[in-house]
Design a protein around this motif. Structure first.
Motif, mmCIF file in Angstrom:
data_model
loop_
_atom_site.group_PDB
_atom_site.id
_atom_site.type_symbol
_atom_site.label_atom_id
_atom_site.label_comp_id
_atom_site.label_asym_id
_atom_site.label_seq_id
_atom_site.Cartn_x
_atom_site.Cartn_y
_atom_site.Cartn_z
ATOM 1 N N VAL A 52 56.688 18.065 -2.699
ATOM 2 C CA VAL A 52 57.101 17.517 -1.398
ATOM 3 C C VAL A 52 56.299 18.178 -0.275
ATOM 4 O O VAL A 52 55.802 17.516 0.645
ATOM 5 C CB VAL A 52 58.626 17.723 -1.159
ATOM 6 N N GLU A 53 56.144 19.483 -0.391
ATOM 7 C CA GLU A 53 55.400 20.242 0.629
ATOM 8 C C GLU A 53 53.951 19.766 0.713
ATOM 9 O O GLU A 53 53.418 19.508 1.786
ATOM 10 C CB GLU A 53 55.444 21.720 0.255
ATOM 11 N N GLU A 54 53.307 19.608 -0.456
ATOM 12 C CA GLU A 54 51.906 19.202 -0.476
ATOM 13 C C GLU A 54 51.754 17.750 0.001
ATOM 14 O O GLU A 54 50.844 17.427 0.770
ATOM 15 C CB GLU A 54 51.338 19.378 -1.902
ATOM 16 N N ALA A 55 52.667 16.870 -0.450
ATOM 17 C CA ALA A 55 52.603 15.466 -0.016
ATOM 18 C C ALA A 55 52.819 15.368 1.500
ATOM 19 O O ALA A 55 52.161 14.573 2.185
ATOM 20 C CB ALA A 55 53.639 14.630 -0.773
ATOM 21 N N SER A 56 53.702 16.205 2.029
ATOM 22 C CA SER A 56 53.944 16.219 3.488
ATOM 23 C C SER A 56 52.684 16.645 4.223
ATOM 24 O O SER A 56 52.336 16.100 5.278
ATOM 25 C CB SER A 56 55.077 17.189 3.848
ATOM 26 N N ARG A 57 51.997 17.637 3.649
ATOM 27 C CA ARG A 57 50.765 18.123 4.279
ATOM 28 C C ARG A 57 49.700 17.023 4.283
ATOM 29 O O ARG A 57 49.009 16.812 5.280
ATOM 30 C CB ARG A 57 50.259 19.348 3.494
ATOM 31 N N ILE A 58 49.611 16.273 3.175
ATOM 32 C CA ILE A 58 48.625 15.188 3.088
ATOM 33 C C ILE A 58 48.952 14.105 4.125
ATOM 34 O O ILE A 58 48.078 13.595 4.820
ATOM 35 C CB ILE A 58 48.602 14.597 1.659
ATOM 36 N N LEU A 59 50.247 13.765 4.247
ATOM 37 C CA LEU A 59 50.651 12.738 5.225
ATOM 38 C C LEU A 59 50.368 13.212 6.655
ATOM 39 O O LEU A 59 49.927 12.441 7.503
ATOM 40 C CB LEU A 59 52.153 12.436 5.078
ATOM 41 N N GLU A 60 50.627 14.499 6.872
ATOM 42 C CA GLU A 60 50.416 15.078 8.202
ATOM 43 C C GLU A 60 48.933 15.032 8.590
ATOM 44 O O GLU A 60 48.579 14.744 9.727
ATOM 45 C CB GLU A 60 50.910 16.540 8.171
ATOM 46 N N ALA A 61 48.073 15.319 7.581
ATOM 47 C CA ALA A 61 46.623 15.291 7.839
ATOM 48 C C ALA A 61 46.178 13.855 8.127
ATOM 49 O O ALA A 61 45.254 13.631 8.913
ATOM 50 C CB ALA A 61 45.873 15.859 6.642
ATOM 51 N N GLY A 62 46.863 12.871 7.502
ATOM 52 C CA GLY A 62 46.613 11.457 7.791
ATOM 53 C C GLY A 62 45.198 11.016 7.497
ATOM 54 O O GLY A 62 44.497 11.580 6.651
ATOM 55 N N ASP A 63 44.802 9.979 8.182
ATOM 56 C CA ASP A 63 43.438 9.466 8.028
ATOM 57 C C ASP A 63 42.827 9.328 9.415
ATOM 58 O O ASP A 63 43.277 9.963 10.369
ATOM 59 C CB ASP A 63 43.442 8.131 7.259
#
Ligand SMILES: [Zn+2]
Length: 279
Positions: A52-63
């Motif tokens: 969850v933490e890593e997926a949140s970080r990926i979403l936060e970084a966005g595109d």
């Protein structure tokens, strides 16, 4: 030879990974249930929290358009975050774990394990599921994680927690002095390591052999902090498969085969085949 890091247990309920805002009461209920039933649930929960933490970080970084949170982006982020854990899949815990010798009703035994895991997952969901990653909080994923740990984990020795207590005591000489002979007893007790279990992402890729060409071990004084080393038992040629023994290979054939039932396979290494054929 290679060092490999272990996964720890769930952090105390006072600290939560970024991207997670846990319900503290539910988290404590989850932890109490795991401690009373199977502490591997704590480690499986740690993986879910990490994902969850890593997926949140990926979403936060966005595109290029900034942070994203739509279902398609959540799915993509979840898939990327889950990838490191996909390599050591062995089976769903309650379906694949070996039935203990003293259990006569296998169906009831497996149903009981499934119920335990289902209850644990429900508590974990109440504690940390914010609805963004529904595919992660399913019985199949949870059962697979528990199965992965139950069938890959290695027994390890861990330093006694009294060691760090002793260090803290010695930083305050007046407190240590006031303890008198109790300090000596703590020092004596601190020399006995604790027993632990750890999952090593690299070492558990090694298949079993009753004539292994390597062993997974901790080197006294070198592998601190739960590190593990894979040490060659002799020369290994390029391209040769590295194997370790999952059981005590000094045991006779029958005992080895029985111990390997926990891993869900019958060993057919050259030694087992030779011993089956007899002298
Ligand atoms: Zn064998």
């Amino acid at each position: 030879m290679t060092a490999d890091s272990k996964h720890g247990s769930l952090p105390p309920s006072t600290s939560a990974p970024a991207g997670i805002d846990p319900d503290r009461t539910a988290l404590r209920q989850f932890e109490a249930h795991a401690e009373a039933t199977n502490d591997i649930f704590l480690v499986a929960a740690r993986v879910i929290a990490n994902v969850v933490e890593e997926a949140s970080r990926i979403l936060e970084a966005g595109d290029a358009h900034g942070p994203r949170c739509d279902p398609a982006a959540c799915w993509d982020a979840l898939w990327l975050a889950w990838r490191p854990y996909a390599c050591n899949w062995k089976g769903i815990w309650w379906e694949s774990v070996a039935v203990p010798d003293d259990v006569s009703d296998e169906e009831a035994f497996r149903a009981e394990l499934k119920e335990l895991a289902t209850d644990s997952l429900a508590l974990l969901k109440s504690a940390i599921d914010d609805g963004r990653f529904p595919a992660l909080f399913t019985a199949e994923v949870y059962g697979s994680l528990i199965g992965m740990f139950e069938m890959n984990n290695l027994a390890i020795e861990v330093p006694s927690p009294l060691e760090s207590y002793l260090e803290a005591l010695d930083e305050s000489p007046s407190t240590a002095g006031s303890l008198g002979s109790l300090r000596d007893r703590i020092e004596e007790a601190a020399q006995h390591p604790g027993e632990g279990t750890a999952y090593y992402r690299l070492a558990c890729c090694a298949n079993h052999s009753c004539v292994p060409n390597a062993k997974a071990t901790r080197r006294t004084g070198l592998d601190v902090g739960g590190n593990l080393a894979l040490i060659a038992e002799g020369p290994i040629t390029a391209g040769e498969e590295i194997t370790i023994s999952y059981v005590d290979e000094s045991e006779p054939l029958e005992q080895r085969q029985r111990a390997l039932m926990d891993y869900g396979f019958v060993c057919s290494c050259t030694r087992c085949l030779q011993e089956e054929q007899g002298p």
